[in-house]
Design a protein around this motif. Structure first.
Motif, PDB file in Angstrom:
ATOM      1  N   ASP A  91      14.952   8.563  -1.226  1.00 29.77           N
ATOM      2  CA  ASP A  91      14.378   7.582  -0.292  1.00 29.77           C
ATOM      3  C   ASP A  91      13.820   8.221   0.970  1.00 29.77           C
ATOM      4  N   ILE A  92      14.435   9.326   1.381  1.00 30.07           N
ATOM      5  CA  ILE A  92      14.079   9.953   2.649  1.00 30.07           C
ATOM      6  C   ILE A  92      13.940  11.455   2.433  1.00 30.07           C
ATOM      7  N   LEU A  93      12.829  12.014   2.888  1.00 30.61           N
ATOM      8  CA  LEU A  93      12.659  13.470   2.891  1.00 30.61           C
ATOM      9  C   LEU A  93      12.369  13.905   4.314  1.00 30.61           C
ATOM     10  N   VAL A  94      13.225  14.774   4.841  1.00 29.38           N
ATOM     11  CA  VAL A  94      12.978  15.332   6.175  1.00 29.38           C
ATOM     12  C   VAL A  94      12.603  16.800   6.004  1.00 29.38           C
ATOM     13  N   HIS A 135       8.579  10.006  -7.298  1.00 29.11           N
ATOM     14  CA  HIS A 135       9.846   9.261  -7.326  1.00 29.11           C
ATOM     15  C   HIS A 135       9.820   8.115  -6.313  1.00 29.11           C
ATOM     16  N   MET A 136       9.268   8.384  -5.138  1.00 32.94           N
ATOM     17  CA  MET A 136       9.138   7.325  -4.126  1.00 32.94           C
ATOM     18  C   MET A 136       8.138   6.262  -4.599  1.00 32.94           C
ATOM     19  N   LYS A 137       7.067   6.727  -5.224  1.00 24.76           N
ATOM     20  CA  LYS A 137       6.025   5.811  -5.732  1.00 24.76           C
ATOM     21  C   LYS A 137       6.607   4.886  -6.801  1.00 24.76           C
ATOM     22  N   ALA A 138       7.420   5.449  -7.681  1.00 24.18           N
ATOM     23  CA  ALA A 138       8.029   4.666  -8.774  1.00 24.18           C
ATOM     24  C   ALA A 138       8.942   3.570  -8.246  1.00 24.18           C
ATOM     25  N   GLY A 140       8.588   2.275  -5.200  1.00 22.19           N
ATOM     26  CA  GLY A 140       7.787   1.439  -4.282  1.00 22.19           C
ATOM     27  C   GLY A 140       8.168   1.570  -2.821  1.00 22.19           C
ATOM     28  N   SER A 141       8.903   2.649  -2.479  1.00 15.38           N
ATOM     29  CA  SER A 141       9.276   2.853  -1.078  1.00 15.38           C
ATOM     30  C   SER A 141       9.729   4.283  -0.847  1.00 15.38           C
ATOM     31  N   GLY A 142       9.639   4.702   0.406  1.00 16.69           N
ATOM     32  CA  GLY A 142      10.098   6.039   0.771  1.00 16.69           C
ATOM     33  C   GLY A 142       9.646   6.377   2.178  1.00 16.69           C
ATOM     34  N   SER A 143      10.386   7.276   2.809  1.00 23.05           N
ATOM     35  CA  SER A 143      10.035   7.707   4.155  1.00 23.05           C
ATOM     36  C   SER A 143      10.066   9.228   4.239  1.00 23.05           C
ATOM     37  N   ILE A 144       8.920   9.802   4.587  1.00 25.00           N
ATOM     38  CA  ILE A 144       8.830  11.251   4.799  1.00 25.00           C
ATOM     39  C   ILE A 144       8.760  11.477   6.307  1.00 25.00           C
ATOM     40  N   ILE A 145       9.622  12.359   6.792  1.00 24.69           N
ATOM     41  CA  ILE A 145       9.631  12.677   8.225  1.00 24.69           C
ATOM     42  C   ILE A 145       9.451  14.181   8.360  1.00 24.69           C
ATOM     43  N   TRP A 180      -0.747   7.544   0.907  1.00 27.23           N
ATOM     44  CA  TRP A 180       0.417   7.062   0.166  1.00 27.23           C
ATOM     45  C   TRP A 180       0.966   5.731   0.669  1.00 27.23           C
ATOM     46  N   GLY A 181       0.404   5.203   1.736  1.00 28.13           N
ATOM     47  CA  GLY A 181       0.867   3.918   2.255  1.00 28.13           C
ATOM     48  C   GLY A 181       0.799   2.811   1.216  1.00 28.13           C
ATOM     49  N   ARG A 182      -0.203   2.871   0.367  1.00 31.74           N
ATOM     50  CA  ARG A 182      -0.388   1.837  -0.684  1.00 31.74           C
ATOM     51  C   ARG A 182       0.775   1.805  -1.676  1.00 31.74           C
ATOM     52  N   TYR A 183       1.546   2.896  -1.715  1.00 32.54           N
ATOM     53  CA  TYR A 183       2.699   2.957  -2.627  1.00 32.54           C
ATOM     54  C   TYR A 183       4.005   2.595  -1.924  1.00 32.54           C
ATOM     55  N   GLY A 184       3.894   2.180  -0.667  1.00 38.19           N
ATOM     56  CA  GLY A 184       5.103   1.850   0.094  1.00 38.19           C
ATOM     57  C   GLY A 184       5.769   3.076   0.715  1.00 38.19           C
ATOM     58  N   ILE A 185       5.034   4.201   0.702  1.00 37.36           N
ATOM     59  CA  ILE A 185       5.575   5.443   1.273  1.00 37.36           C
ATOM     60  C   ILE A 185       5.054   5.608   2.701  1.00 37.36           C
TER      61      ILE A 185
END
Length: 258
Positions: A91-94, A135-138, A140-145, A180-185
């Motif tokens: 869900d989160i990648l820093v 994996h985030m796309k599948a 439908g959400s994720g946050s990269i920082i 990637w915003g369109r994928y909820g990322i």
């Protein structure tokens, strides 16, 4: 409707933090874990990440340690594959791991240093994000920082190559957000100022330089590593659900001084 407390809650979320056996990365990882996330502690040495994961477990937090030299393609693949194997989601990648092997004028650096710093500070976050993206796309959400630096916005002396990489990381973030915003990322970048870590010891241990810095910044002091965890928490959680493509400085006012 979730309450604001619930929006900050990271229960059920899985986070990878690179370079998280010490310094800023460790404090970010600890903050995410304390907020309920399952943590993948990652840095180059297995012994170092195991030690941190054990400390987390003793404190009642959930974590595993996976060694990964961020500049190595095979190790990046293994990091993502083992995280999926263990937790089934990301869900989160820093992207926090970085190096600064050179301190001096631009014209005195060799090409091999340029290649090394670009490989770890820019190429690795780009490629690791690309591995996590499906994996985030599948889901439908994720946050990269991405952890950049004020050096990526305002050039300092003798940190030219480092500044170039941190500036590139800011633009990588904006492009990730746009594509990637369109994928909820969501993708955002944090730009810390001078922080008392081993990484920046050559700067803050210089008394004259430290005194000059403290006099210049509005808050009149350097930051402690745990002062970066809060902004990451906001960007990682549902509390920051409409934040993407943003550049957030946590610098004691460095960018507005001078």
């Amino acid at each position: 409707m979730k309450s604001i407390k619930q929006k900050f809650d990271l229960k059920g979320k899985v986070a990878i933090v690179t370079g998280s056996s010490k310094g800023i990365g460790l404090s970010i990882a600890k903050g995410l874990a304390e907020n309920g996330a399952k943590l993948v502690i990652s840095s180059r040495k297995q012994a170092a990440v195991d030690m941190v994961a054990e400390e987390f477990k003793k404190a009642g937090l959930e974590a595993i340690g996976l060694a990964c030299h961020i500049g190595d393609a095979e190790q990046r693949k293994v990091l993502v594959a083992k995280t999926m194997e263990q937790y089934g989601r990301i869900d989160i990648l820093v992207n926090n791991a970085a190096i600064n092997p050179f301190y001096g004028p631009l014209e005195t650096s060799g090409e091999e240093v340029f290649d090394k710093i670009m490989n770890v500070n820019v190429k690795a976050p780009w490629l690791l994000s690309n591995l996590v993206q499906p994996h985030m796309k599948a889901q439908g959400s994720g946050s990269i920082i991405n952890i950049s630096s004020v050096e990526g916005i305002h050039p300092g002396f003798r940190l030219g190559l480092y500044s170039m990489t941190k500036s590139a990381l800011i633009m990588l973030t904006k492009n990730q957000a746009k594509e990637w915003g369109r994928y909820g990322i969501r993708s955002n970048v944090v730009c810390p100022g001078l922080i008392k870590t081993k990484f920046s010891e050559s700067l803050w241990s210089d008394e004259k330089l430290a005194a000059g810095y403290n006099q210049m910044v509005p808050l009149k002091r350097m930051a402690e590593p745990d002062e970066m965890a809060g902004v990451v928490m906001l960007l990682a959680s549902d509390a920051g659900s409409y934040m993407t493509g943003g550049v957030y400085a946590a610098d004691g006012g460095y960018l507005i001084s001078g």
